[in-house]
Design a protein around this motif. Structure first.
Motif, PDB file in Angstrom:
ATOM      1  N   ALA A 162       0.843  -1.193   0.000  1.00 18.30           N
ATOM      2  CA  ALA A 162       0.000   0.000   0.000  1.00 18.30           C
ATOM      3  C   ALA A 162       0.881   1.246   0.000  1.00 18.30           C
ATOM      4  CB  ALA A 162      -0.920  -0.008   1.214  1.00 18.30           C
ATOM      5  N   GLY A 163       0.271   2.355  -0.278  1.00 20.96           N
ATOM      6  CA  GLY A 163       0.998   3.621  -0.291  1.00 20.96           C
ATOM      7  C   GLY A 163       1.169   4.108  -1.705  1.00 20.96           C
ATOM      8  N   GLU A 164       1.033   5.408  -1.867  1.00 18.02           N
ATOM      9  CA  GLU A 164       1.045   5.991  -3.212  1.00 18.02           C
ATOM     10  C   GLU A 164       2.356   5.738  -3.946  1.00 18.02           C
ATOM     11  OE1 GLU A 164       0.421  10.313  -5.414  1.00 18.02           O
ATOM     12  OE2 GLU A 164       0.033  10.134  -3.258  1.00 18.02           O
ATOM     13  N   THR A 165       3.480   5.855  -3.235  1.00 16.20           N
ATOM     14  CA  THR A 165       4.782   5.682  -3.874  1.00 16.20           C
ATOM     15  C   THR A 165       4.954   4.267  -4.408  1.00 16.20           C
ATOM     16  OG1 THR A 165       5.822   7.390  -2.523  1.00 16.20           O
ATOM     17  CG2 THR A 165       7.274   5.733  -3.476  1.00 16.20           C
ATOM     18  N   VAL A 166       4.693   3.269  -3.566  1.00 16.85           N
ATOM     19  CA  VAL A 166       4.841   1.872  -3.978  1.00 16.85           C
ATOM     20  C   VAL A 166       3.907   1.552  -5.134  1.00 16.85           C
ATOM     21  CG1 VAL A 166       4.541  -0.529  -3.235  1.00 16.85           C
ATOM     22  CG2 VAL A 166       5.634   1.114  -1.708  1.00 16.85           C
ATOM     23  N   THR A 167       2.655   1.993  -5.020  1.00 20.30           N
ATOM     24  CA  THR A 167       1.661   1.736  -6.065  1.00 20.30           C
ATOM     25  C   THR A 167       2.077   2.378  -7.385  1.00 20.30           C
ATOM     26  OG1 THR A 167      -0.085   1.677  -4.394  1.00 20.30           O
ATOM     27  CG2 THR A 167      -0.773   1.989  -6.667  1.00 20.30           C
ATOM     28  N   THR A 168       2.566   3.611  -7.317  1.00 20.83           N
ATOM     29  CA  THR A 168       2.961   4.343  -8.529  1.00 20.83           C
ATOM     30  C   THR A 168       4.100   3.630  -9.261  1.00 20.83           C
ATOM     31  OG1 THR A 168       2.280   6.472  -7.608  1.00 20.83           O
ATOM     32  CG2 THR A 168       3.885   6.540  -9.400  1.00 20.83           C
ATOM     33  N   VAL A 169       5.131   3.230  -8.512  1.00 13.45           N
ATOM     34  CA  VAL A 169       6.294   2.595  -9.144  1.00 13.45           C
ATOM     35  C   VAL A 169       5.930   1.225  -9.703  1.00 13.45           C
ATOM     36  CG1 VAL A 169       8.640   1.736  -8.784  1.00 13.45           C
ATOM     37  CG2 VAL A 169       7.928   3.874  -7.696  1.00 13.45           C
ATOM     38  N   LEU A 170       5.235   0.408  -8.911  1.00  9.84           N
ATOM     39  CA  LEU A 170       4.877  -0.939  -9.383  1.00  9.84           C
ATOM     40  C   LEU A 170       3.931  -0.879 -10.577  1.00  9.84           C
ATOM     41  CD1 LEU A 170       4.459  -2.932  -6.041  1.00  9.84           C
ATOM     42  CD2 LEU A 170       6.414  -2.941  -7.621  1.00  9.84           C
ATOM     43  N   ALA A 171       3.004   0.085 -10.581  1.00 10.20           N
ATOM     44  CA  ALA A 171       2.085   0.224 -11.721  1.00 10.20           C
ATOM     45  C   ALA A 171       2.852   0.631 -12.973  1.00 10.20           C
ATOM     46  CB  ALA A 171       0.994   1.254 -11.399  1.00 10.20           C
ATOM     47  N   ALA A 172       3.824   1.539 -12.812  1.00 13.23           N
ATOM     48  CA  ALA A 172       4.625   1.975 -13.960  1.00 13.23           C
ATOM     49  C   ALA A 172       5.441   0.824 -14.531  1.00 13.23           C
ATOM     50  CB  ALA A 172       5.536   3.140 -13.559  1.00 13.23           C
ATOM     51  N   VAL A 173       6.029  -0.002 -13.644  1.00 11.66           N
ATOM     52  CA  VAL A 173       6.798  -1.161 -14.109  1.00 11.66           C
ATOM     53  C   VAL A 173       5.880  -2.133 -14.853  1.00 11.66           C
ATOM     54  CG1 VAL A 173       8.119  -3.194 -13.376  1.00 11.66           C
ATOM     55  CG2 VAL A 173       8.581  -0.979 -12.323  1.00 11.66           C
ATOM     56  N   GLY A 174       4.716  -2.424 -14.277  1.00  7.35           N
ATOM     57  CA  GLY A 174       3.772  -3.338 -14.917  1.00  7.35           C
ATOM     58  C   GLY A 174       3.328  -2.837 -16.287  1.00  7.35           C
ATOM     59  N   ASP A 175       3.018  -1.541 -16.375  1.00  6.68           N
ATOM     60  CA  ASP A 175       2.585  -0.964 -17.655  1.00  6.68           C
ATOM     61  C   ASP A 175       3.703  -1.016 -18.693  1.00  6.68           C
ATOM     62  OD1 ASP A 175       0.141  -0.428 -16.517  1.00  6.68           O
ATOM     63  OD2 ASP A 175       0.502   1.730 -16.249  1.00  6.68           O
ATOM     64  N   ALA A 176       4.933  -0.715 -18.270  1.00 11.90           N
ATOM     65  CA  ALA A 176       6.068  -0.721 -19.204  1.00 11.90           C
ATOM     66  C   ALA A 176       6.337  -2.130 -19.728  1.00 11.90           C
ATOM     67  CB  ALA A 176       7.316  -0.156 -18.515  1.00 11.90           C
ATOM     68  N   VAL A 177       6.259  -3.133 -18.848  1.00  9.56           N
ATOM     69  CA  VAL A 177       6.479  -4.520 -19.273  1.00  9.56           C
ATOM     70  C   VAL A 177       5.398  -4.944 -20.267  1.00  9.56           C
ATOM     71  CG1 VAL A 177       6.464  -6.924 -18.480  1.00  9.56           C
ATOM     72  CG2 VAL A 177       7.793  -5.210 -17.238  1.00  9.56           C
ATOM     73  N   MET A 178       4.138  -4.555 -20.000  1.00  5.20           N
ATOM     74  CA  MET A 178       3.052  -4.894 -20.932  1.00  5.20           C
ATOM     75  C   MET A 178       3.246  -4.204 -22.281  1.00  5.20           C
ATOM     76  SD  MET A 178      -0.522  -5.290 -18.844  1.00  5.20           S
ATOM     77  CE  MET A 178      -0.513  -3.673 -18.093  1.00  5.20           C
ATOM     78  N   GLU A 179       3.707  -2.952 -22.234  1.00  3.47           N
ATOM     79  CA  GLU A 179       3.952  -2.221 -23.477  1.00  3.47           C
ATOM     80  C   GLU A 179       5.075  -2.877 -24.281  1.00  3.47           C
ATOM     81  OE1 GLU A 179       5.287   2.262 -24.898  1.00  3.47           O
ATOM     82  OE2 GLU A 179       4.388   2.005 -22.907  1.00  3.47           O
ATOM     83  N   LEU A 180       6.114  -3.314 -23.589  1.00  3.99           N
ATOM     84  CA  LEU A 180       7.226  -3.985 -24.264  1.00  3.99           C
ATOM     85  C   LEU A 180       6.758  -5.296 -24.894  1.00  3.99           C
ATOM     86  CD1 LEU A 180      10.213  -3.971 -24.966  1.00  3.99           C
ATOM     87  CD2 LEU A 180      10.693  -5.003 -22.742  1.00  3.99           C
ATOM     88  N   GLU A 181       5.908  -6.028 -24.206  1.00  2.00           N
ATOM     89  CA  GLU A 181       5.375  -7.278 -24.748  1.00  2.00           C
ATOM     90  C   GLU A 181       4.519  -7.002 -25.981  1.00  2.00           C
ATOM     91  OE1 GLU A 181       4.541 -11.120 -25.564  1.00  2.00           O
ATOM     92  OE2 GLU A 181       6.114 -10.292 -24.268  1.00  2.00           O
ATOM     93  N   ALA A 182       3.749  -5.913 -25.953  1.00  2.00           N
ATOM     94  CA  ALA A 182       2.938  -5.550 -27.122  1.00  2.00           C
ATOM     95  C   ALA A 182       3.825  -5.233 -28.321  1.00  2.00           C
ATOM     96  CB  ALA A 182       2.043  -4.353 -26.781  1.00  2.00           C
ATOM     97  N   VAL A 183       4.954  -4.561 -28.061  1.00  2.00           N
ATOM     98  CA  VAL A 183       5.909  -4.257 -29.134  1.00  2.00           C
ATOM     99  C   VAL A 183       6.478  -5.555 -29.704  1.00  2.00           C
ATOM    100  CG1 VAL A 183       8.175  -3.240 -29.631  1.00  2.00           C
ATOM    101  CG2 VAL A 183       6.506  -1.972 -28.260  1.00  2.00           C
TER     102      VAL A 183
END
Length: 201
Positions: A162-183
């Motif tokens: 929990a916490g905005e910082t942890v959520t923000t970083v983990l969400a960004a990593v997850g989104d970037a990995v998904m974007e890379l997989e789409a590429v």
């Protein structure tokens, strides 16, 4: 040790049984460095923006290098932009650094080791620390490992993540990995289409 180094050690240990995409691991390592730099008080997050603090040595070469590349002018850099910029080739940088400081070695029996030959972790305090943290299921390490494909999605410890910082970083990593997989998928489709056209001639 740092979360980034622990993640790299876990990835190397898992590699024979569960190889990971280097791009995914690099993005996760860049995310781990954000957590490490927050802990070292080298940066703070304002929403999804990385605000650098006063530069001070962390005692870790790669982390000091990361701190030195933080954007220090407004509007600063988003976590997502950091992941893509810092993550480029980062998994290789950790592998090379591990070999340089003696955390890994080339397999025995190779008189002239090839650059392509896989390095192996040696027994060390750093390895044992990473393994202990991994065995304990430390939530941030587990979440980053899942994003990199080292393990399946963990049963999330909601309170620990929990916490905005942890959520923000983990969400960004997850989104970037998904974007890379789409590429990757788009490239595979384009390559297959090109092969089909080529066979038609």
């Amino acid at each position: 040790m740092t979360t980034a180094r622990d993640l790299a050690i876990v990835a190397l240990k898992a590699a024979p049984d569960r190889p990971v995409e280097q791009g995914d691991l690099s993005l996760a390592l860049a995310g781990a460095e954000v957590f490490d730099l927050i802990e070292a008080k080298a940066l703070v997050l304002d929403g999804d923006r990385i605000l650098p603090s006063a530069q001070a040595s962390t005692g870790d070469r790669l982390l000091d290098e990361a701190a030195g590349t933080l954007v220090r002018q407004e509007p600063y850099e988003s976590v997502e932009d950091w992941l893509w910029r810092r993550g480029r080739g980062l998994s290789s940088a950790y592998v090379e650094d591990f070999e340089r400081i003696g955390l890994t070695a080339r397999p025995r029996g190779q008189r002239i080791p090839l650059r392509s030959s896989r390095t192996e972790l040696v027994d060390s305090a750093a390895r044992r620390e990473a393994e202990d943290r991994w065995a304990a299921g430390e939530p941030i390490l587990a979440a980053l490992a899942a994003a990199a494909g080292i393990r399946d999605e963990p049963a999330e410890d909601a309170e620990a993540l929990a916490g905005e910082t942890v959520t923000t970083v983990l969400a960004a990593v997850g989104d970037a990995v998904m974007e890379l997989e789409a590429v990757r998928q788009r490239k595979a489709i384009e390559d297959a289409a090109f092969d089909n056209v080529w066979r038609g001639y």
